[in-house]
Scaffold this motif. Structure first.
Motif, PDB file in Angstrom:
ATOM      1  N   UNK A 336      14.831  17.531   6.525  1.00  0.00           N
ATOM      2  CA  UNK A 336      14.102  18.670   5.946  1.00  0.00           C
ATOM      3  C   UNK A 336      14.199  18.345   4.398  1.00  0.00           C
ATOM      4  N   UNK A 337      13.122  18.889   3.843  1.00  0.00           N
ATOM      5  CA  UNK A 337      13.129  18.732   2.312  1.00  0.00           C
ATOM      6  C   UNK A 337      13.214  20.169   1.753  1.00  0.00           C
ATOM      7  N   UNK A 338      14.077  20.279   0.891  1.00  0.00           N
ATOM      8  CA  UNK A 338      14.230  21.611   0.163  1.00  0.00           C
ATOM      9  C   UNK A 338      14.131  21.336  -1.291  1.00  0.00           C
ATOM     10  N   UNK A 339      13.297  22.065  -2.037  1.00  0.00           N
ATOM     11  CA  UNK A 339      13.105  22.019  -3.525  1.00  0.00           C
ATOM     12  C   UNK A 339      13.530  23.352  -3.913  1.00  0.00           C
ATOM     13  N   UNK A 340      14.610  23.095  -4.933  1.00  0.00           N
ATOM     14  CA  UNK A 340      15.387  24.348  -5.636  1.00  0.00           C
ATOM     15  C   UNK A 340      15.142  24.321  -6.912  1.00  0.00           C
ATOM     16  N   UNK A 341      15.212  25.412  -7.706  1.00  0.00           N
ATOM     17  CA  UNK A 341      15.236  25.480  -9.286  1.00  0.00           C
ATOM     18  C   UNK A 341      16.333  26.160  -9.483  1.00  0.00           C
ATOM     19  N   UNK A 342      17.016  25.738 -10.521  1.00  0.00           N
ATOM     20  CA  UNK A 342      18.284  26.225 -11.095  1.00  0.00           C
ATOM     21  C   UNK A 342      17.868  27.613 -11.752  1.00  0.00           C
ATOM     22  N   UNK A 343      19.211  28.295 -11.670  1.00  0.00           N
ATOM     23  CA  UNK A 343      19.249  29.627 -11.945  1.00  0.00           C
ATOM     24  C   UNK A 343      19.166  29.931 -13.512  1.00  0.00           C
ATOM     25  N   UNK A 344      20.156  29.208 -14.208  1.00  0.00           N
ATOM     26  CA  UNK A 344      20.131  29.077 -15.602  1.00  0.00           C
ATOM     27  C   UNK A 344      19.680  28.209 -16.404  1.00  0.00           C
ATOM     28  N   UNK A 345      19.404  26.978 -15.804  1.00  0.00           N
ATOM     29  CA  UNK A 345      18.725  26.021 -16.661  1.00  0.00           C
ATOM     30  C   UNK A 345      17.444  25.320 -16.216  1.00  0.00           C
ATOM     31  N   UNK A 346      16.243  25.078 -17.038  1.00  0.00           N
ATOM     32  CA  UNK A 346      14.983  24.728 -16.728  1.00  0.00           C
ATOM     33  C   UNK A 346      15.221  23.143 -16.039  1.00  0.00           C
ATOM     34  N   UNK A 347      15.505  23.237 -14.647  1.00  0.00           N
ATOM     35  CA  UNK A 347      15.754  22.006 -14.012  1.00  0.00           C
ATOM     36  C   UNK A 347      15.316  22.372 -12.250  1.00  0.00           C
ATOM     37  N   UNK A 348      14.903  21.201 -11.806  1.00  0.00           N
ATOM     38  CA  UNK A 348      14.250  21.438 -10.461  1.00  0.00           C
ATOM     39  C   UNK A 348      14.872  20.259  -9.656  1.00  0.00           C
ATOM     40  N   UNK A 349      15.333  20.503  -8.518  1.00  0.00           N
ATOM     41  CA  UNK A 349      15.981  19.148  -7.684  1.00  0.00           C
ATOM     42  C   UNK A 349      15.109  19.304  -6.182  1.00  0.00           C
ATOM     43  N   UNK A 350      15.067  18.072  -5.842  1.00  0.00           N
ATOM     44  CA  UNK A 350      14.393  17.830  -4.429  1.00  0.00           C
ATOM     45  C   UNK A 350      15.496  17.276  -3.590  1.00  0.00           C
ATOM     46  N   UNK A 351      16.061  17.942  -2.684  1.00  0.00           N
ATOM     47  CA  UNK A 351      17.029  17.754  -1.662  1.00  0.00           C
ATOM     48  C   UNK A 351      16.540  17.399  -0.246  1.00  0.00           C
ATOM     49  N   UNK A 352      17.415  16.490   0.357  1.00  0.00           N
ATOM     50  CA  UNK A 352      16.960  16.174   1.643  1.00  0.00           C
ATOM     51  C   UNK A 352      18.123  16.435   2.520  1.00  0.00           C
ATOM     52  N   UNK A 353      17.938  17.141   3.729  1.00  0.00           N
ATOM     53  CA  UNK A 353      18.803  17.585   4.893  1.00  0.00           C
ATOM     54  C   UNK A 353      18.586  16.925   5.984  1.00  0.00           C
ATOM     55  N   UNK A 354      19.762  16.549   6.579  1.00  0.00           N
ATOM     56  CA  UNK A 354      19.509  15.973   8.043  1.00  0.00           C
ATOM     57  C   UNK A 354      19.973  17.157   8.998  1.00  0.00           C
ATOM     58  N   UNK A 355      19.005  17.477  10.183  1.00  0.00           N
ATOM     59  CA  UNK A 355      19.338  18.421  10.952  1.00  0.00           C
ATOM     60  C   UNK A 355      20.357  18.439  11.711  1.00  0.00           C
TER      61      UNK A 355
END
Length: 797
Positions: A336-355
């Motif tokens: 599964x792919x998860x897109x997460x934005x940072x709470x205090x900094x202008x940053x976005x990260x794309x993460x991959x999780x194995x079920x």
């Protein structure tokens, strides 16, 4: 969890809806534009979409793989883009274009597609707009919330049903055909509700709030929503840390103290569940994931506990420590792919999780089992024997020896040395009658299994009222013939299995009897009372054969029973387990009838880590070293009587002290698999019923449908291992299927219908289930509502 890509944005995206799907993910660029990245080729230049004049506030992808639709919203327009078509336009040198489906609707907070991508729900602060991407028209406008809206989702199995959440702390269920509210919840929390999710396989609705509260509802026919459970993410996290520390045997006080000092809020930013693959049944939909500010939480719905937690701070490869917004793509193969934005900094990260990693549960020591794997140790207390004193020899030194009556060495007429005469004929005066053939048939039928396909008992057979008495405990003899009832008036009654005839009454205690127990041979039985005494009784006498009291115990006795195939008497008092050897002398002497010849001896005393034992259980039907002990510190301890110590501890098993623990002990009338004997139940006030597996010391199932708020309600497992019966405070009894995949079955309708000739009951506190003669019976003890009497009833199949 692995980070595939990390991007620095031109502005903060912490409280803004971002979009991610299996092929693409998108983020706002310079406020008005959109950047669309190809997940399959992250090195490729992102697609730039230009069309908004205002700041983009929300965006989401459709559910179809082809074409891939993207909906973006600002104060001026709501635009639907065909991403693949826009890529082709960009390759040709043309400007990508989209369809405007809404104009000047206000600030859009949340967007969502229906499952066929034919409708779009746009949430503003005051209303929900249902838009059509094909006709580019507004189909309906839904209003009714008292606060700004936060989210809206379509029902996966009925696209005409929409559920919305708001800052007014309620959720509403809308019928899009009539544009009316068919269900509205109460105020669920002190903070706004943020997210909502459907579990299609279980027909559940899950709602999350800003203070970390998760509410689970079951969806029935005609839009009936029934609450199932409520979870607190902070409490679940603390319990998970304690369990993980106990499993790893690393109780680092310094590290845990720093974590407890800083308490952060855990808003429910995202709720998602992996989709089941039709070809591969490896994924179980009984669990779902929660995205919060500090990490990912995996919750098992069957147990309402955390099975795994992935904290951002514990993964050094991640560039984000606190999350502000989540976007989850559907399942792609086993990831599964998860897109997460940072709470205090202008940053976005794309993460991959194995079920597979999410489903993997950290298990404890798998060596624990009720069946012993080795013989008892030489110095084990289980090898202790009770040495009886031999009768004293009457011959003493200096005493007169016995002399014959005559002084001749041989007397012919005396017959002392001659062989006895042969008896030609002697009448049989004490001839025993032959047992009737019916008795032999009954004995043989006891070893036959009753049908395993029979349902739970529901038919009332006998209703017996005990005037001015309250039944505190019940126990059957194991062969289906007799039942013991401990009463509040300090007495014990012995009934036949069908509750017919007058019972035998046993008196002697000074306070209410809280525990009764039969021996495996059914020759003796125990009764423990609040008067700090324990008595062992026999069938042949109305007086106890053994009395343990007179200051032997300083605390009340909890759960006295026979142990190790009737070799010992096991009981808990205070923080200690007491193991006694005993010998019962059943000979009667009218002259010395008050002189007790039965003896008992303390074999060992084991002190547990808890301050006081609240409940205990052990198996007596076969040899087992394991004793389960519940303490006032809300813990479950596994005591190994062979080694004489605590083998494992489960801290904070319930939110309150456990008052009931029930093991699956089986029966001689039915057979089970060996693994099923490692299951046991625990119950605590306000915390429901939990089913545990001894091998892993983890909760495998949780039952919350019955009401247990003020009074301790006990439970029982059927000897066939297929049913669980538990009392409740809402005038009913629940019969539960022990299989985790089957729902809970309520018997409240049968127990409260006047046609069944059963009175309306108050809370059911004590009950038991046992099998005999091809039957499964459920015995109930319930207090009547407007009377000072109690009702003892048994139900037949």
């Amino acid at each position: 969890m692995k980070e595939k890509l990390s991007l620095i944005c031109d502005r903060l995206l912490s409280h803004q809806q971002i979009a991610c799907c299996q092929l693409f993910f998108g983020i706002p660029h310079h406020g008005k534009d959109l950047l669309i990245y190809n997940i399959l080729d992250l090195q490729q230049k992102p697609l730039l979409l230009i069309g908004h004049h205002g700041v983009v506030s929300a965006m989401t992808f459709g559910n179809a793989m082809s074409p891939v639709l993207l909906c973006s919203a600002s104060d001026d327009y709501i635009i639907v883009w065909d991403v693949q078509k826009c890529q082709k336009q960009t390759q040709k040198g043309e400007l990508p274009t989209g369809k405007v489906i809404g104009t000047l609707l206000g600030k859009i907070i949340h967007l969502s597609f229906c499952f066929c991508d034919e409708r779009v729900a746009a949430c503003t602060e005051a209303a929900i707009y249902i838009l059509s991407p094909k006709t580019q028209e507004t189909q309906s406008r839904l209003t009714g919330h008292l606060g700004p809206l936060t989210s809206a989702e379509f029902c996966p199995w009925n696209e005409n049903v929409l559920i919305s959440t708001s800052e007014d702390r309620t959720f509403k269920v809308w019928d899009l055909n009539t544009e009316t509210v068919v269900y509205q919840s109460f105020v669920l929390s002190a903070f706004p509700l943020l997210n909502v999710m459907f579990l299609e396989s279980e027909r559940f609705l899950i709602v999350g709030s800003a203070d970390g509260q998760v509410f689970c509802y079951s969806i029935g026919d005609n839009h009936k929503f029934s609450p199932v459970t409520k979870l607190d993410l902070q409490k679940l996290e603390k319990r998970y840390k304690v369990q993980r520390r106990n499993m790893s045997h690393e109780a680092e006080v310094g590290e845990s103290s720093t974590e407890d000092k800083v308490e952060t809020s855990k808003p429910i930013l995202a709720l998602f569940c992996p989709l089941r693959n039709k070809n591969i049944n490896e994924i179980d939909n009984s669990w779902f994931c929660i995205g919060s500010s500090d990490g990912l939480y995996v919750v098992d719905l069957a147990t309402s506990e955390l099975s795994k937690v992935l904290f951002f701070k514990e993964i050094s490869s991640l560039s984000i420590n606190m999350a502000g917004a989540w976007s989850i793509s559907p399942k792609f193969e086993n990831t599964m792919l998860v897109l997460v934005s940072s709470l205090f900094t202008p940053r976005v990260a794309l993460m991959e999780m194995c079920l597979g990693d999410l489903e993997k549960i950290e298990n404890g020591d798998e060596g624990l089992s009720v069946f012993p794997s080795s013989p008892p140790l030489h110095r084990s207390s289980l090898n202790t024997e009770l040495k009886m004193k031999e009768p004293s020899n009457p011959k003493k030194k200096g005493s007169v020896q016995e002399q014959p009556l005559v002084f001749h060495s041989k007397v012919k007429s005396s017959g002392y040395t001659s062989s006895p005469r042969q008896v030609m004929f002697s009448p049989k005066t004490n001839a025993q009658k032959k047992s009737p053939p019916k008795k032999s048939k009954n004995v043989s039928s006891l070893h036959t299994d009753y049908p395993a396909e029979d349902a739970a008992p529901t038919i009332p057979c006998t209703d017996l009222s005990l005037v001015n008495n309250q039944v505190l405990c019940l126990q059957h003899s194991g062969d289906g013939k007799q039942i013991l009832c401990g009463l509040e008036d300090n007495s014990v009654l012995m009934y036949k299995s069908r509750l017919t005839g007058k019972p035998k009454i046993f008196i002697g205690h000074d306070k209410p009897v809280r525990s009764v127990s039969w021996s495996l041979s059914r020759q003796y039985w125990l009764s423990a009372s609040e008067d700090l005494s324990l008595r062992m009784w026999t069938h042949c006498s109305s007086e106890p054969a053994i009395v343990m009291g007179d200051g032997m115990f300083s605390k009340p006795i909890r759960g006295a029973q026979f142990y190790y195939l009737d070799k010992f008497v096991l009981l808990g008092s205070g923080p200690s387990l007491h193991l006694y050897l005993y010998n019962v002398d059943v000979t009667s002497d009218d002259i010395k009838r008050y002189h007790r010849r039965s003896v008992f001896k303390l074999a060992t005393r084991l002190k547990t880590s808890s301050t006081e034992i609240t409940a205990m259980s052990a198996i007596n039907d076969f040899l087992s070293y394991i004793v389960l002990v519940c303490g006032s510190d809300r813990s479950i301890q596994v005591v190994d009587m062979n080694r004489g110590g605590v083998a494992s501890t489960m801290a904070e098993a319930h939110s309150r002290s456990i008052h009931c623990i029930t093991q699956n002990k089986g029966s001689r009338f039915c057979t089970q698999t060996s693994d099923s004997y490692n299951l046991f139940l625990t119950s605590a006030i306000t915390d429901g019923l939990k089913l545990w597996d001894l091998r892993t010391m983890r909760c495998v199932r949780r039952y919350d449908s019955h009401v247990i708020r003020c009074h301790p309600c006990f439970s029982s497992i059927s000897p066939c291992g297929r049913f669980i019966a538990t009392g409740s405070e809402d005038n009913c009894v629940f019969s539960i299927s022990a299989h985790p995949s089957l729902p809970l079955i309520s018997l409240s309708d049968l127990l409260s219908v006047p046609d069944c000739k059963i009175p309306v009951w108050m809370p059911v506190f004590s009950l038991m289930v046992h099998s005999s003669f091809f039957k499964l019976f459920l015995y109930l003890a319930a207090e009547l509502h407007h009377a000072s009497s109690n009702c003892l009833t048994y139900l037949n199949m």
